[in-house]
Design a protein around this motif. Sequence first.
Motif, PDB file in Angstrom:
ATOM      1  N   ALA A  89    -120.084  19.135-116.657  1.00 28.65           N
ATOM      2  CA  ALA A  89    -119.169  18.011-116.888  1.00 28.65           C
ATOM      3  C   ALA A  89    -119.151  17.628-118.365  1.00 28.65           C
ATOM      4  N   TYR A  90    -120.336  17.593-118.991  1.00 30.89           N
ATOM      5  CA  TYR A  90    -120.407  17.263-120.408  1.00 30.89           C
ATOM      6  C   TYR A  90    -119.737  18.337-121.271  1.00 30.89           C
ATOM      7  N   LEU A  91    -119.934  19.604-120.921  1.00 32.71           N
ATOM      8  CA  LEU A  91    -119.272  20.684-121.669  1.00 32.71           C
ATOM      9  C   LEU A  91    -117.759  20.501-121.645  1.00 32.71           C
ATOM     10  N   GLN A  92    -117.213  20.193-120.485  1.00 33.13           N
ATOM     11  CA  GLN A  92    -115.777  20.005-120.353  1.00 33.13           C
ATOM     12  C   GLN A  92    -115.306  18.787-121.143  1.00 33.13           C
ATOM     13  N   GLN A  93    -116.010  17.672-121.007  1.00 32.32           N
ATOM     14  CA  GLN A  93    -115.561  16.434-121.635  1.00 32.32           C
ATOM     15  C   GLN A  93    -115.713  16.452-123.147  1.00 32.32           C
ATOM     16  N   ILE A  94    -116.803  17.041-123.644  1.00 30.58           N
ATOM     17  CA  ILE A  94    -117.031  17.057-125.092  1.00 30.58           C
ATOM     18  C   ILE A  94    -116.113  18.047-125.789  1.00 30.58           C
ATOM     19  N   PHE A  95    -115.933  19.232-125.221  1.00 24.33           N
ATOM     20  CA  PHE A  95    -115.110  20.230-125.900  1.00 24.33           C
ATOM     21  C   PHE A  95    -113.613  19.991-125.714  1.00 24.33           C
ATOM     22  N   SER A  96    -113.249  19.128-124.772  1.00 22.36           N
ATOM     23  CA  SER A  96    -111.850  18.699-124.673  1.00 22.36           C
ATOM     24  C   SER A  96    -111.649  17.407-125.459  1.00 22.36           C
ATOM     25  N   GLN A  97    -112.725  16.883-126.046  1.00 26.90           N
ATOM     26  CA  GLN A  97    -112.750  15.656-126.846  1.00 26.90           C
ATOM     27  C   GLN A  97    -112.406  14.408-126.037  1.00 26.90           C
ATOM     28  N   GLU A  98    -112.569  14.493-124.731  1.00 29.87           N
ATOM     29  CA  GLU A  98    -112.436  13.294-123.900  1.00 29.87           C
ATOM     30  C   GLU A  98    -113.612  12.361-124.139  1.00 29.87           C
ATOM     31  N   LEU A  99    -114.742  12.945-124.544  1.00 31.14           N
ATOM     32  CA  LEU A  99    -115.965  12.189-124.769  1.00 31.14           C
ATOM     33  C   LEU A  99    -116.513  12.559-126.138  1.00 31.14           C
ATOM     34  N   ARG A 100    -116.788  11.519-126.961  1.00 36.01           N
ATOM     35  CA  ARG A 100    -117.349  11.758-128.295  1.00 36.01           C
ATOM     36  C   ARG A 100    -118.433  10.736-128.584  1.00 36.01           C
ATOM     37  N   PHE A 101    -119.354  11.120-129.450  1.00 33.17           N
ATOM     38  CA  PHE A 101    -120.347  10.164-129.910  1.00 33.17           C
ATOM     39  C   PHE A 101    -119.629   9.112-130.755  1.00 33.17           C
TER      40      PHE A 101
END
Length: 216
Positions: A23-35
């Motif tokens: 889930a994190y791989l998908q969200q971070i690399f789609s930029q849905e989730l960022r620090f």
Amino acid sequence: MVNIIPYAQNEHKARLLKQLKQAYLQQIFSQELRFTVFSDDWRERPLVEMVDRVSESSAVELPRVEFEDLIPGMGRLNKDITKSDDIRSGIHFVDGDILYGKLRPYLKNWLHATFEGIALGDFWVLRTKEILESSFLYALIQARKYQQVANLSSGTKMPRSDWKTVSTTEFSIPEKVEQQKIGSFFKQLDNLITLNQQKLDLLKKQKQAYLQKMFI
């Protein structure tokens, strides 16, 4: 009576941790989730501009890695490869290189090297250029876009990833500081998954030992 609750709990935890990583791989690399400290736009670059594909062959006395030494999808070794007497030649890799199994890429044979060695068989050895962090690349090759492109393989019985297709595909990358943060995050998550898996493996051995004693 053997208490099977710890085993079941850890098995459930292992499954949840792997799902969480995906889930994190998908969200971070789609930029849905960022620090929260980062806001700069990611830039698209073809892979060939970010990595070198190492092809230097060597037969020097170093640890050798082949598919059967890896735990698929886990990126870790299943045995001590330093005790092998193998002298076959292969691709020379160094600490920080990424080994990616191009044969049957859906098997997910990959490794972020933490030592110098020789890659045997159908591996790509990827070495990052200045603009890319190796820890970020290691996460990127596990993300959905790379996996989709790598699995556009040629052949049927022995499919292999096509380097021309993969190397010319553009991937979005942030600045290096954010790359480091992402790479560190996934490294910590991998360490947690590994520790839990090791605990699960130990419980599995204990369970098998108890069962053997009970039914002798």
